[in-house]
Motif scaffolding. Structure first.
Motif, mmCIF file in Angstrom:
data_model
loop_
_atom_site.group_PDB
_atom_site.id
_atom_site.type_symbol
_atom_site.label_atom_id
_atom_site.label_comp_id
_atom_site.label_asym_id
_atom_site.label_seq_id
_atom_site.Cartn_x
_atom_site.Cartn_y
_atom_site.Cartn_z
ATOM 1 N N PHE A 165 0.978 -1.264 -0.037
ATOM 2 C CA PHE A 165 -0.018 0.138 -0.160
ATOM 3 C C PHE A 165 0.987 1.076 0.070
ATOM 4 O O PHE A 165 1.982 1.077 0.597
ATOM 5 C CB PHE A 165 -0.908 -0.016 1.233
ATOM 6 N N LYS A 166 0.399 2.302 -0.724
ATOM 7 C CA LYS A 166 1.321 3.574 -0.649
ATOM 8 C C LYS A 166 0.895 4.298 0.861
ATOM 9 O O LYS A 166 2.216 4.584 1.193
ATOM 10 C CB LYS A 166 0.424 4.633 -1.556
ATOM 11 N N THR A 167 0.082 3.909 1.430
ATOM 12 C CA THR A 167 -0.050 4.362 2.791
ATOM 13 C C THR A 167 -1.047 3.315 3.559
ATOM 14 O O THR A 167 -2.128 2.968 2.901
ATOM 15 C CB THR A 167 -0.499 5.641 3.195
ATOM 16 N N ASP A 168 -0.894 3.078 4.781
ATOM 17 C CA ASP A 168 -1.820 2.302 5.520
ATOM 18 C C ASP A 168 -2.721 2.890 6.388
ATOM 19 O O ASP A 168 -3.651 2.636 7.277
ATOM 20 C CB ASP A 168 -0.974 1.328 6.286
ATOM 21 N N THR A 169 -2.697 4.431 6.333
ATOM 22 C CA THR A 169 -3.674 5.470 7.220
ATOM 23 C C THR A 169 -3.930 6.459 6.279
ATOM 24 O O THR A 169 -3.056 7.266 5.482
ATOM 25 C CB THR A 169 -2.993 6.043 8.344
ATOM 26 N N ILE A 170 -5.194 6.906 6.290
ATOM 27 C CA ILE A 170 -5.920 8.233 5.593
ATOM 28 C C ILE A 170 -6.172 9.037 6.710
ATOM 29 O O ILE A 170 -7.246 8.483 7.504
ATOM 30 C CB ILE A 170 -6.985 7.756 4.689
ATOM 31 N N ASP A 171 -5.990 10.326 6.566
ATOM 32 C CA ASP A 171 -6.157 11.111 7.572
ATOM 33 C C ASP A 171 -7.149 12.146 6.844
ATOM 34 O O ASP A 171 -6.737 12.864 5.944
ATOM 35 C CB ASP A 171 -5.126 11.952 7.957
ATOM 36 N N TYR A 172 -8.564 12.130 7.167
ATOM 37 C CA TYR A 172 -9.552 12.880 6.702
ATOM 38 C C TYR A 172 -9.099 14.372 7.109
ATOM 39 O O TYR A 172 -9.740 15.555 6.566
ATOM 40 C CB TYR A 172 -10.883 12.705 7.112
ATOM 41 N N GLY A 173 -8.571 14.441 8.281
ATOM 42 C CA GLY A 173 -8.203 15.742 8.831
ATOM 43 C C GLY A 173 -9.607 16.344 9.415
ATOM 44 O O GLY A 173 -10.312 15.361 9.800
ATOM 45 N N THR A 174 -9.985 17.601 9.475
ATOM 46 C CA THR A 174 -11.165 18.120 10.046
ATOM 47 C C THR A 174 -12.063 18.507 9.038
ATOM 48 O O THR A 174 -11.508 19.034 7.782
ATOM 49 C CB THR A 174 -11.036 19.284 10.887
ATOM 50 N N ILE A 175 -13.376 17.940 8.760
ATOM 51 C CA ILE A 175 -14.206 17.782 7.768
ATOM 52 C C ILE A 175 -15.549 18.285 8.146
ATOM 53 O O ILE A 175 -15.869 17.843 9.556
ATOM 54 C CB ILE A 175 -14.289 16.696 6.777
ATOM 55 N N GLU A 176 -16.365 18.968 7.259
ATOM 56 C CA GLU A 176 -17.723 19.324 8.122
ATOM 57 C C GLU A 176 -18.717 18.178 7.803
ATOM 58 O O GLU A 176 -18.579 17.331 6.743
ATOM 59 C CB GLU A 176 -18.140 20.540 7.282
ATOM 60 N N LYS A 177 -19.870 18.068 8.596
ATOM 61 C CA LYS A 177 -20.851 17.307 8.636
ATOM 62 C C LYS A 177 -21.454 17.208 6.928
ATOM 63 O O LYS A 177 -21.734 18.320 6.250
ATOM 64 C CB LYS A 177 -21.956 17.580 9.446
ATOM 65 N N GLY A 178 -21.466 15.961 6.402
ATOM 66 C CA GLY A 178 -22.232 16.007 5.113
ATOM 67 C C GLY A 178 -21.103 16.063 4.025
ATOM 68 O O GLY A 178 -21.585 16.035 2.790
ATOM 69 N N SER A 179 -19.982 16.189 4.449
ATOM 70 C CA SER A 179 -18.847 16.301 3.329
ATOM 71 C C SER A 179 -18.810 14.829 2.592
ATOM 72 O O SER A 179 -19.219 13.907 3.126
ATOM 73 C CB SER A 179 -17.413 16.577 3.687
ATOM 74 N N ASN A 180 -17.880 14.943 1.447
ATOM 75 C CA ASN A 180 -17.523 13.739 0.804
ATOM 76 C C ASN A 180 -16.673 12.781 1.688
ATOM 77 O O ASN A 180 -15.568 13.378 1.923
ATOM 78 C CB ASN A 180 -16.981 13.966 -0.579
ATOM 79 N N GLY A 181 -17.202 11.632 1.872
ATOM 80 C CA GLY A 181 -16.568 10.776 2.837
ATOM 81 C C GLY A 181 -15.670 9.501 2.195
ATOM 82 O O GLY A 181 -15.164 8.839 2.647
ATOM 83 N N VAL A 182 -15.561 9.818 0.919
ATOM 84 C CA VAL A 182 -15.000 8.488 -0.186
ATOM 85 C C VAL A 182 -13.451 9.190 0.059
ATOM 86 O O VAL A 182 -13.099 10.068 -0.401
ATOM 87 C CB VAL A 182 -15.617 8.503 -1.457
ATOM 88 N N ARG A 183 -12.726 8.064 0.243
ATOM 89 C CA ARG A 183 -11.361 8.135 0.040
ATOM 90 C C ARG A 183 -10.792 6.748 -0.453
ATOM 91 O O ARG A 183 -11.486 5.740 -0.497
ATOM 92 C CB ARG A 183 -10.590 8.368 1.383
#
Length: 141
Positions: A28-46
């Protein structure tokens, strides 16, 4: 006749030993994805990107998450040696909370089970956060 059978038997054994040497490897390129701080209802696809660095086709048999709020999607087809693939993860961003989830990948790779992680924080901008309330109470004192 016995010599012919012996030669065929030895040939079959050596072929099976060579076939067992070929193995898929998942990197894997990375084993952790950090969404950071996102707003409710934002795009949750990574997307977790990976490469089959082995010399046999990689077959991902199962991908599961630690929570029903996270839906992973595995590749449908085998990933050939040297090729790349991806595992899509959709987090339900209507949940206002910290994100700490694990995605488990099961495959035929030399490491058959891999744990991936997502993290971050979902906030509701229409409501004051706990930190903002705390800051205001400190200023008023």
């Amino acid at each position: 006749m016995k010599n012919l059978i012996t030669i065929l038997f030895i040939g079959l054994i050596s072929l099976s030993v060579n076939a067992q040497d070929k193995v898929a490897k998942i990197k894997f390129k990375t084993d952790t994805i950090d969404y950071g701080t996102i707003e409710k209802g934002s795009n949750g696809v990574r997307v977790f990107e990976f490469t089959n660095t082995g010399d046999a086709p990689l077959i991902i048999s199962k991908v599961s998450s630690s929570c029903g709020c996270t839906i992973p999607e595995k590749p449908k087809d085998p990933i050939l040696p040297g090729k790349t693939g991806e595992i899509k993860v959709k987090y339900d961003t209507n949940r206002v909370n910290p994100i700490r989830k694990t995605i488990t990948v099961i495959s035929n790779a030399d490491t058959p089970t891999v744990a991936l992680k997502i993290k971050g924080l979902v906030i509701d901008p229409s409501k004051n956060s706990v930190l903002e309330k705390k800051d205001k109470s400190i200023v008023q004192k």
